[in-house]
Design a protein around this motif. Structure first.
Motif, short mmCIF file in Angstrom:
data_model
loop_
_atom_site.label_atom_id
_atom_site.label_comp_id
_atom_site.label_asym_id
_atom_site.label_seq_id
_atom_site.Cartn_x
_atom_site.Cartn_y
_atom_site.Cartn_z
N THR A 1 -11.23 -8.48 5.64
CA THR A 1 -10.80 -7.59 6.72
C THR A 1 -9.54 -6.82 6.34
N SER A 2 -9.52 -5.55 6.69
CA SER A 2 -8.36 -4.70 6.48
C SER A 2 -7.94 -4.08 7.82
N ILE A 3 -6.63 -4.02 8.04
CA ILE A 3 -6.10 -3.39 9.25
C ILE A 3 -5.20 -2.22 8.84
N PRO A 4 -5.59 -1.00 9.16
CA PRO A 4 -4.79 0.16 8.76
C PRO A 4 -3.66 0.47 9.75
N ILE A 5 -2.52 0.84 9.21
CA ILE A 5 -1.41 1.34 10.03
C ILE A 5 -1.16 2.76 9.55
N ASP A 6 -1.72 3.72 10.24
CA ASP A 6 -1.59 5.13 9.87
C ASP A 6 -0.43 5.76 10.63
N ILE A 7 0.47 6.40 9.89
CA ILE A 7 1.65 7.03 10.49
C ILE A 7 1.72 8.48 10.03
N ARG B 1 -0.06 3.62 5.73
CA ARG B 1 -0.23 4.95 5.12
C ARG B 1 0.60 5.99 5.87
N TYR B 2 1.40 6.74 5.12
CA TYR B 2 2.22 7.81 5.67
C TYR B 2 1.66 9.16 5.21
N TYR B 3 1.34 10.02 6.16
CA TYR B 3 0.78 11.32 5.81
C TYR B 3 1.01 12.31 6.95
N GLU B 4 1.04 13.60 6.61
CA GLU B 4 1.30 14.63 7.63
C GLU B 4 0.02 15.10 8.30
N ALA C 1 -0.46 11.42 0.38
CA ALA C 1 -0.10 10.34 1.30
C ALA C 1 0.53 9.18 0.53
N LYS C 2 1.52 8.57 1.16
CA LYS C 2 2.18 7.40 0.56
C LYS C 2 1.54 6.16 1.15
N VAL C 3 1.04 5.28 0.28
CA VAL C 3 0.28 4.12 0.75
C VAL C 3 0.88 2.83 0.22
N PHE C 4 0.96 1.84 1.10
CA PHE C 4 1.39 0.50 0.73
C PHE C 4 0.35 -0.50 1.22
N PHE C 5 0.21 -1.61 0.49
CA PHE C 5 -0.67 -2.68 0.92
C PHE C 5 0.15 -3.95 1.09
N ILE C 6 -0.08 -4.66 2.19
CA ILE C 6 0.47 -6.00 2.38
C ILE C 6 -0.72 -6.94 2.22
N THR C 7 -0.74 -7.72 1.16
CA THR C 7 -1.88 -8.56 0.84
C THR C 7 -1.94 -9.80 1.74
N GLU C 8 -3.03 -10.53 1.64
CA GLU C 8 -3.19 -11.77 2.40
C GLU C 8 -2.09 -12.77 2.06
N ILE D 1 3.80 -7.10 -1.07
CA ILE D 1 3.80 -5.67 -0.72
C ILE D 1 3.59 -4.87 -2.00
N ILE D 2 2.52 -4.10 -2.03
CA ILE D 2 2.16 -3.34 -3.22
C ILE D 2 2.14 -1.85 -2.88
N GLU D 3 2.81 -1.07 -3.70
CA GLU D 3 2.87 0.37 -3.52
C GLU D 3 1.78 1.03 -4.35
N LYS D 4 1.01 1.90 -3.73
CA LYS D 4 -0.07 2.58 -4.45
C LYS D 4 0.46 3.83 -5.12
#
Length: 219
Positions: free
Chosen positions: A154-160, A195-198, A205-212, A216-219
């Motif tokens: 499962t993945s939960i997106p936080i789009d900003i 994910r941060y995007y306009e 877009a700037k994307v980060f992942f917080i794993t299980e 914290i991993i920066e893409k």
């Protein structure tokens, strides 16, 4: 007469053997189910640090794997799936985070995340099943680069919708650290994508992942 009996016994034995083999092909073996029941019980207990009831074990003859159904001891309505997953470090995967997320019991989890990220896109704030790790993670995510993530993950997106270069980046990173800690303390190991995007067409877009595991991993 004795030879006839022997032939009949051999024939009956062959029929029984074939019948048992045919049964195991479609339904698995009794000892296989018993082993999987113990393994799955240990897996979900260790992963979520909670008590669960394993209600049923099925065998998928197409993939030759076992699949289980379980629910938290005090919440029988939260029935979720566990399956063997050769590509998972634990050997199994499940969809408990999605089942819990879609239930009112996740209200506190959602509230905490919204408090940390008040500008998140509500329309995208839903638990998703990961079907293709290549599409979701891309080639730069080392934690998941060498495994095929199960469709039950499962993945939960936080789009900003904010340009990453125009905000206080240190502040945002601190929010992610707090969220990671909160999820670990709440015993809710799930993949979060921040994910941060306009705009929707923003390829920068700037994307980060917080794993299980809370990394914290920066893409």
């Amino acid at each position: 007469m004795k030879a006839t009996k022997i032939i009949l016994l051999v024939f009956a034995g062959l029929i029984l053997t074939f019948s048992f083999y045919a049964y195991t092909v479609f339904y698995g073996t009794p000892w296989g189910k018993e082993e999987q029941e113990g393994n799955m019980q240990n897996y979900i207990t260790e992963k979520y640090q909670n008590e669960f009831v394993l209600s049923k074990i099925n065998y998928n003859f197409l993939s030759e794997t076992y699949q289980g159904y379980a629910y938290p001891k005090d919440h029988s309505n939260l029935l979720f799936i566990i399956e063997q997953d050769a590509d998972s470090p634990r050997g199994y995967s499940d969809n408990y985070p999605k089942v819990l997320w879609d239930n009112e019991l996740a209200t506190n989890l959602k509230a905490q995340i919204k408090e940390l990220f008040p500008d998140l896109d509500e329309g995208m704030f839903k638990a998703l099943q990961i079907k293709d790790k290549g599409e979701i993670f891309g080639p730069k995510i080392p934690t998941y680069e060498e495994i095929n993530v199960s469709i039950l993950t499962t993945s939960i997106p936080i789009d900003i919708k904010i340009n990453w270069s125009k905000i206080n980046q240190n502040n945002e990173l601190q929010k992610m650290k707090k969220l990671s800690q909160f999820l670990q303390e709440a015993r809710f190991p799930v993949l979060i994508e921040v994910r941060y995007y306009e705009n929707d067409m923003d390829e920068q877009a700037k994307v980060f992942f917080i794993t299980e595991e809370g990394d914290i991993i920066e893409k």
